[in-house]
Design an enzyme around this catalytic site. Sequence first.
Site, short mmCIF file in Angstrom:
data_model
loop_
_atom_site.label_atom_id
_atom_site.label_comp_id
_atom_site.label_asym_id
_atom_site.label_seq_id
_atom_site.Cartn_x
_atom_site.Cartn_y
_atom_site.Cartn_z
N ASN A 10 43.37 48.78 48.79
CA ASN A 10 43.82 48.24 47.51
C ASN A 10 43.97 49.40 46.53
O ASN A 10 42.97 49.94 46.06
CB ASN A 10 42.77 47.22 47.02
N LYS A 12 45.11 49.37 43.57
CA LYS A 12 44.95 48.95 42.16
C LYS A 12 46.09 49.54 41.31
O LYS A 12 47.20 49.72 41.82
CB LYS A 12 43.56 49.32 41.64
N HIS A 100 41.07 38.78 43.06
CA HIS A 100 40.21 39.97 42.95
C HIS A 100 39.34 39.83 41.70
O HIS A 100 39.77 39.27 40.69
CB HIS A 100 41.08 41.23 42.88
N GLU A 102 38.58 41.80 39.46
CA GLU A 102 39.18 42.37 38.23
C GLU A 102 40.14 41.37 37.60
O GLU A 102 40.23 41.27 36.39
CB GLU A 102 39.86 43.71 38.57
N GLU A 172 33.24 40.66 47.98
CA GLU A 172 33.16 41.87 47.17
C GLU A 172 32.17 41.66 46.03
O GLU A 172 32.54 41.10 44.99
CB GLU A 172 34.53 42.21 46.57
N GLY A 178 33.57 50.06 42.84
CA GLY A 178 33.81 51.27 42.07
C GLY A 178 32.55 51.94 41.53
O GLY A 178 32.61 52.78 40.65
N SER A 218 32.81 49.96 47.23
CA SER A 218 32.32 51.30 47.53
C SER A 218 32.27 51.61 49.03
O SER A 218 31.33 52.26 49.51
CB SER A 218 30.96 51.54 46.86
N GLY A 239 38.94 50.26 47.89
CA GLY A 239 39.63 50.64 46.67
C GLY A 239 39.80 52.15 46.61
O GLY A 239 40.71 52.72 47.21
N GLY A 240 38.90 52.81 45.90
CA GLY A 240 39.00 54.24 45.63
C GLY A 240 39.31 55.10 46.85
O GLY A 240 40.18 55.97 46.80
#
Length: 259
Positions: A10, A12, A100, A102, A172, A178, A218, A239-240
């Site tokens: 993802n 983002k 999600h 967010e 999640e 994150g 993470s 993600g990251g």
Amino acid sequence: MSRRLLISGNWKMNLDHLQAIHLVQDLGLRLTAADVAGLDVTVHPPFTDLRSVQSVVEERRIPVELGAQDCAPDDAGAFTGEVSPVMLARLHVAYVIAGHSERRRLFGETDEVVAAKLRAIVRNGMTPICCVGETADERDAGATRERLVAQVSSAAGALAPEQVGSMAIAYEPVWAIGTGSAATPEDAQEACAWVREAVGDVAGADAATTVRVLYGGSVTADNTAELVAMPDVDGVLVGGASLEATAFAAIIRSANGVG
Ligand code: PGA
């Protein structure tokens, strides 16, 4: 019971279309057919990158499927700023993330909105990845299971049982996203088992057996193998670490070593 692992990146709101092309080309150079033989890999770029990424993936036969991060619940109409699931399907988007944390937290998406999006995704022949998860406060209050059951029941109740059986649900925990502090494999397993049980209660045993439950929050190449080794964890939503080809390729390889 053999569920194929799903490894999803993802991105983002990161990477313009030129950076996106770079990343997916780089990924293509790093991944061999053997790396992805036992699993499914998706990348979820921002909407403005989708067409560019689609072209590169199809031209170079890069072994990833295209995903989106969200979509409108409606197919067309006066919805300024929204992106239709019909348009995504035309770009060969195969998977769409819905709900999600967010989007739930920053954009006010309710379980009802998420349910409508899940129906829109399935109606257009794509596979939803529905995100669920508790906040730190809910976890501290001992309300994790209750929160997951509410979110999963709403999501699974929106679809026919066989549609639930072929979707993915990503557990999640909001406190792990994150932050660099992932859930332990044991905690992820416990929560993913609750998710599967809730699917079974709403959509039946067959759906519970085949639904893929991912862990997200993470995830790195260092914790992937132990997470996907858990019996109810069928992949990861990243993600990251999906923003760098080396890191994402390493995650895919370590998952494949387990699956
Ligand atoms: P993270 O994000 O891997 O950067 O924690 C996961 C997600 O939000 O899907």
